[in-house]
Scaffold this active site. Sequence first.
Site, PDB file in Angstrom:
ATOM      1  N   SER A   1      41.823  50.344  30.922  1.00 58.09           N
ATOM      2  CA  SER A   1      42.172  50.985  29.653  1.00 58.09           C
ATOM      3  C   SER A   1      41.553  52.372  29.556  1.00 58.09           C
ATOM      4  O   SER A   1      42.182  53.312  29.058  1.00 58.09           O
ATOM      5  CB  SER A   1      41.697  50.128  28.480  1.00 58.09           C
ATOM      6  OG  SER A   1      42.288  48.855  28.507  1.00 58.09           O
TER       7      SER A   1
ATOM      8  N   HIS B   1      43.679  54.599  31.655  1.00 59.56           N
ATOM      9  CA  HIS B   1      44.985  54.902  31.066  1.00 59.56           C
ATOM     10  C   HIS B   1      44.884  55.745  29.800  1.00 59.56           C
ATOM     11  O   HIS B   1      45.842  56.422  29.424  1.00 59.56           O
ATOM     12  CB  HIS B   1      45.745  53.611  30.787  1.00 59.56           C
ATOM     13  CG  HIS B   1      46.179  52.906  32.031  1.00 59.56           C
ATOM     14  ND1 HIS B   1      46.354  51.549  32.114  1.00 59.56           N
ATOM     15  CD2 HIS B   1      46.456  53.390  33.266  1.00 59.56           C
ATOM     16  CE1 HIS B   1      46.726  51.226  33.341  1.00 59.56           C
ATOM     17  NE2 HIS B   1      46.793  52.319  34.049  1.00 59.56           N
TER      18      HIS B   1
ATOM     19  N   HIS C   1      33.445  49.909  27.052  1.00 58.07           N
ATOM     20  CA  HIS C   1      33.361  48.659  26.286  1.00 58.07           C
ATOM     21  C   HIS C   1      32.943  47.467  27.142  1.00 58.07           C
ATOM     22  O   HIS C   1      32.654  46.409  26.605  1.00 58.07           O
ATOM     23  CB  HIS C   1      34.691  48.352  25.598  1.00 58.07           C
ATOM     24  CG  HIS C   1      35.857  48.233  26.533  1.00 58.07           C
ATOM     25  ND1 HIS C   1      36.607  49.317  26.925  1.00 58.07           N
ATOM     26  CD2 HIS C   1      36.404  47.159  27.150  1.00 58.07           C
ATOM     27  CE1 HIS C   1      37.561  48.925  27.742  1.00 58.07           C
ATOM     28  NE2 HIS C   1      37.457  47.619  27.911  1.00 58.07           N
TER      29      HIS C   1
ATOM     30  N   CYS D   1      42.126  36.190  11.234  1.00 54.04           N
ATOM     31  CA  CYS D   1      40.742  35.769  11.481  1.00 54.04           C
ATOM     32  C   CYS D   1      40.493  34.386  10.888  1.00 54.04           C
ATOM     33  O   CYS D   1      39.879  33.523  11.523  1.00 54.04           O
ATOM     34  CB  CYS D   1      39.768  36.778  10.882  1.00 54.04           C
ATOM     35  SG  CYS D   1      39.555  38.291  11.842  1.00 54.04           S
TER      36      CYS D   1
ATOM     37  N   CYS E   1      43.106  40.465  14.511  1.00 53.69           N
ATOM     38  CA  CYS E   1      42.595  40.854  13.200  1.00 53.69           C
ATOM     39  C   CYS E   1      43.431  41.990  12.604  1.00 53.69           C
ATOM     40  O   CYS E   1      43.771  42.961  13.294  1.00 53.69           O
ATOM     41  CB  CYS E   1      41.139  41.287  13.354  1.00 53.69           C
ATOM     42  SG  CYS E   1      40.394  41.981  11.879  1.00 53.69           S
TER      43      CYS E   1
ATOM     44  N   ILE F   1      41.010  41.922  36.089  1.00 54.50           N
ATOM     45  CA  ILE F   1      41.478  40.768  35.316  1.00 54.50           C
ATOM     46  C   ILE F   1      42.121  39.734  36.242  1.00 54.50           C
ATOM     47  O   ILE F   1      41.855  38.530  36.139  1.00 54.50           O
ATOM     48  CB  ILE F   1      42.476  41.190  34.217  1.00 54.50           C
ATOM     49  CG1 ILE F   1      41.852  42.258  33.301  1.00 54.50           C
ATOM     50  CG2 ILE F   1      42.924  39.981  33.405  1.00 54.50           C
ATOM     51  CD1 ILE F   1      40.572  41.863  32.641  1.00 54.50           C
TER      52      ILE F   1
ATOM     53  N   GLU G   1      49.110  41.132  45.768  1.00 54.43           N
ATOM     54  CA  GLU G   1      48.396  42.407  45.557  1.00 54.43           C
ATOM     55  C   GLU G   1      48.556  43.290  46.791  1.00 54.43           C
ATOM     56  O   GLU G   1      48.280  42.852  47.910  1.00 54.43           O
ATOM     57  CB  GLU G   1      46.914  42.126  45.292  1.00 54.43           C
ATOM     58  CG  GLU G   1      45.983  43.297  45.421  1.00 54.43           C
ATOM     59  CD  GLU G   1      46.339  44.454  44.504  1.00 54.43           C
ATOM     60  OE1 GLU G   1      46.357  45.601  44.993  1.00 54.43           O
ATOM     61  OE2 GLU G   1      46.599  44.211  43.299  1.00 54.43           O
TER      62      GLU G   1
ATOM     63  N   ARG H   1      41.393  44.464  47.782  1.00 55.50           N
ATOM     64  CA  ARG H   1      41.441  43.530  46.654  1.00 55.50           C
ATOM     65  C   ARG H   1      41.850  42.129  47.104  1.00 55.50           C
ATOM     66  O   ARG H   1      41.356  41.139  46.563  1.00 55.50           O
ATOM     67  CB  ARG H   1      42.387  44.071  45.580  1.00 55.50           C
ATOM     68  CG  ARG H   1      41.897  45.385  44.996  1.00 55.50           C
ATOM     69  CD  ARG H   1      42.789  45.942  43.915  1.00 55.50           C
ATOM     70  NE  ARG H   1      42.227  47.194  43.401  1.00 55.50           N
ATOM     71  CZ  ARG H   1      42.466  47.690  42.194  1.00 55.50           C
ATOM     72  NH1 ARG H   1      43.285  47.054  41.368  1.00 55.50           N
ATOM     73  NH2 ARG H   1      41.921  48.820  41.812  1.00 55.50           N
TER      74      ARG H   1
END
Length: 395
Positions: free
Chosen positions: A68, A71, A95, A137, A145, A223, A243, A248
């Site tokens: 993310s 991107h 994050h 939630c 949310c 992921i 893949e 990988r």
Amino acid sequence: MKAVRLHAKWDPRPGFKPGPKDVEGKVCWLGSKVWRYPEVRVEQVPEPKITKPTQVLIKVKACGICGSDVHMAQTDEEGYILYPGLTGFPTTLGHEFSGIVVEAGPEAINRRTNKRFEPGEPVTAEEMFWCGHCRPCADGYPNHCENLHEMGFDVDGAFAEYIVLESKYLWSLKELEGVYEGDRLFMAGSLVEPTSVAYNAVIERGGGIRPGDNVVILGGGPIGLAAVAILKRAGAAKVILSEPSATRRNIAKQLGADVVIDPTKENFVEAVLDSTNGMGAKLYLEATGLPQIVWKDIEEVIWRARGINATVVIVARADAKIPLTGEVFQVRRAQIVGSQGHSGHGNFPRVISLMATGMDMTKIISKTVSIDEIPEYIKRLQTDKELVKVTMLNP
């Protein structure tokens, strides 16, 4: 303190109409529709302070670059960012992180002890900031949310020296002590968030598997690789990964993959059918972000497989249409589910426990770098697929 910040120009695409939760010039839930000409740079920003009794000040020790992040900094031919989701710039990126508690407010409760957080506790955090009182939630779906904010997307994240967070989003990493030493503890802790995204996708949204089921994962990014490890430990008979990158594919084997496919050199459909004796798989994870390319093969293997009741889980974010043939899913009694996020249903503590008992996700970390190198590697990851996970380590 230093922080990695992303700046971009608010310039909505022609015909774009802001939604009810968008804030003109500041926040949009469809980022690729409005943000243009992103620029990532290391800046000096004020060190954050606790302002509420439920908050915790954390010294960031490790933070991984997510797809993310890549991107949000990567553009199409018109200069618009590729990331399609909730974004608000300028913001500090990052994050996927872990760190050490420095200070805690009097009402900042540690779930591990049911008491106030103490300085020195190793922690990680959810990146989705759910309110706890809206209808999704209340129904137990914090990933959806209505008042959602996201660390590193529309509020300041963890590519920094310190961060302040609400204690309700924190999870202790104490269980990893003694299993991972030194920096490796924090490297593992920084992978709890992306691994929980995979856990949510294949176990919660995908419904999990029975021991002995076959599974297929398309895409060997973080992921997809986390899904390999989780599903093998869940009892899959054959874990099959498709893949193109040899690097990988090799990591996937280390994490438990039984069959790896190079879709640029092999026929994906035939390889899946051959390796499952024609039965196909119970679960397919779309983790490529390229549904316009891979979907026809998913449908063909479901159509030709002798097994029925397959579930396809879409976890990769993509602003692209899926070329769906409803007849395939009707006749083969198959289904499609979407998966967003990682929170709720005990995903984080379960992933931490898996890591504490032998599921070593640090194998996916290709390189550790300093905070000053993050902009360079966010750019490199746009094209260098031999790098899997690049992780910032702070002293």
